[in-house]
Design a protein around this motif. Structure first.
Motif, PDB file in Angstrom:
ATOM      1  N   ARG A 176     -16.198 -56.242  65.228  1.00 49.84           N
ATOM      2  CA  ARG A 176     -16.089 -55.697  63.872  1.00 49.84           C
ATOM      3  C   ARG A 176     -17.359 -55.977  63.084  1.00 49.84           C
ATOM      4  N   LEU A 177     -17.759 -55.023  62.275  1.00 49.57           N
ATOM      5  CA  LEU A 177     -18.935 -55.169  61.427  1.00 49.57           C
ATOM      6  C   LEU A 177     -18.647 -56.148  60.288  1.00 49.57           C
ATOM      7  N   LEU A 178     -19.577 -57.040  60.017  1.00 50.83           N
ATOM      8  CA  LEU A 178     -19.478 -57.984  58.914  1.00 50.83           C
ATOM      9  C   LEU A 178     -20.499 -57.583  57.854  1.00 50.83           C
ATOM     10  N   MET A 179     -20.060 -57.578  56.585  1.00 48.15           N
ATOM     11  CA  MET A 179     -20.958 -57.280  55.471  1.00 48.15           C
ATOM     12  C   MET A 179     -20.862 -58.402  54.449  1.00 48.15           C
ATOM     13  N   MET A 180     -21.942 -58.541  53.653  1.00 51.96           N
ATOM     14  CA  MET A 180     -21.937 -59.573  52.623  1.00 51.96           C
ATOM     15  C   MET A 180     -22.604 -59.071  51.359  1.00 51.96           C
ATOM     16  N   LYS A 181     -22.328 -59.798  50.271  1.00 51.47           N
ATOM     17  CA  LYS A 181     -22.985 -59.524  48.999  1.00 51.47           C
ATOM     18  C   LYS A 181     -23.227 -60.847  48.290  1.00 51.47           C
ATOM     19  N   MET A 182     -24.497 -61.087  47.936  1.00 49.99           N
ATOM     20  CA  MET A 182     -24.831 -62.240  47.120  1.00 49.99           C
ATOM     21  C   MET A 182     -24.482 -61.868  45.685  1.00 49.99           C
ATOM     22  N   LEU A 183     -23.887 -62.808  44.982  1.00 50.38           N
ATOM     23  CA  LEU A 183     -23.434 -62.534  43.619  1.00 50.38           C
ATOM     24  C   LEU A 183     -24.491 -62.904  42.596  1.00 50.38           C
ATOM     25  N   GLU A 184     -24.695 -62.021  41.643  1.00 49.06           N
ATOM     26  CA  GLU A 184     -25.638 -62.289  40.567  1.00 49.06           C
ATOM     27  C   GLU A 184     -25.074 -63.375  39.662  1.00 49.06           C
ATOM     28  N   GLY A 185     -25.969 -64.156  39.108  1.00 47.88           N
ATOM     29  CA  GLY A 185     -25.523 -65.214  38.210  1.00 47.88           C
ATOM     30  C   GLY A 185     -25.144 -66.493  38.943  1.00 47.88           C
ATOM     31  N   THR A 186     -25.412 -66.524  40.259  1.00 49.24           N
ATOM     32  CA  THR A 186     -25.125 -67.713  41.048  1.00 49.24           C
ATOM     33  C   THR A 186     -26.380 -68.140  41.759  1.00 49.24           C
ATOM     34  N   ASN A 187     -26.444 -69.375  42.138  1.00 50.11           N
ATOM     35  CA  ASN A 187     -27.566 -69.894  42.905  1.00 50.11           C
ATOM     36  C   ASN A 187     -27.079 -70.257  44.297  1.00 50.11           C
ATOM     37  N   PRO A 188     -27.658 -69.597  45.346  1.00 49.57           N
ATOM     38  CA  PRO A 188     -27.175 -69.885  46.705  1.00 49.57           C
ATOM     39  C   PRO A 188     -27.445 -71.296  47.143  1.00 49.57           C
TER      40      PRO A 188
END
Length: 73
Positions: free
Chosen positions: A61-73
């Motif tokens: 299965r394909l995995l996708m992600m999104k980094m969220l604005e306003g957060t620090n990784p």
């Protein structure tokens, strides 16, 4: 995310986009920095339009992600 879906006859009315926006706002409020999802094959383009990135397929299965604005990784 486990499952987010819109029944076929209610698609293309902005409901999916609204749910994703609300989920992202809630996640940022809980200091979540990244969301991941295994989208249905016919939903990949939808996620890409909303800024999600393909990051691989640990299984079949394909995995996708999104980094969220306003957060620090």
């Amino acid at each position: 995310m486990r499952l987010v879906a819109v029944v076929h006859d209610r698609q293309r009315q902005g409901l999916g986009r609204t749910m994703k926006t609300m989920l992202e706002i809630a996640a940022v409020g809980k200091e979540v920095t990244c969301l991941r999802v295994y989208p249905a094959p016919d939903a990949v383009a939808f996620y890409e339009k909303l800024g999600w990135t393909k990051i691989g397929a640990p299984s079949d299965r394909l995995l996708m992600m999104k980094m969220l604005e306003g957060t620090n990784p």
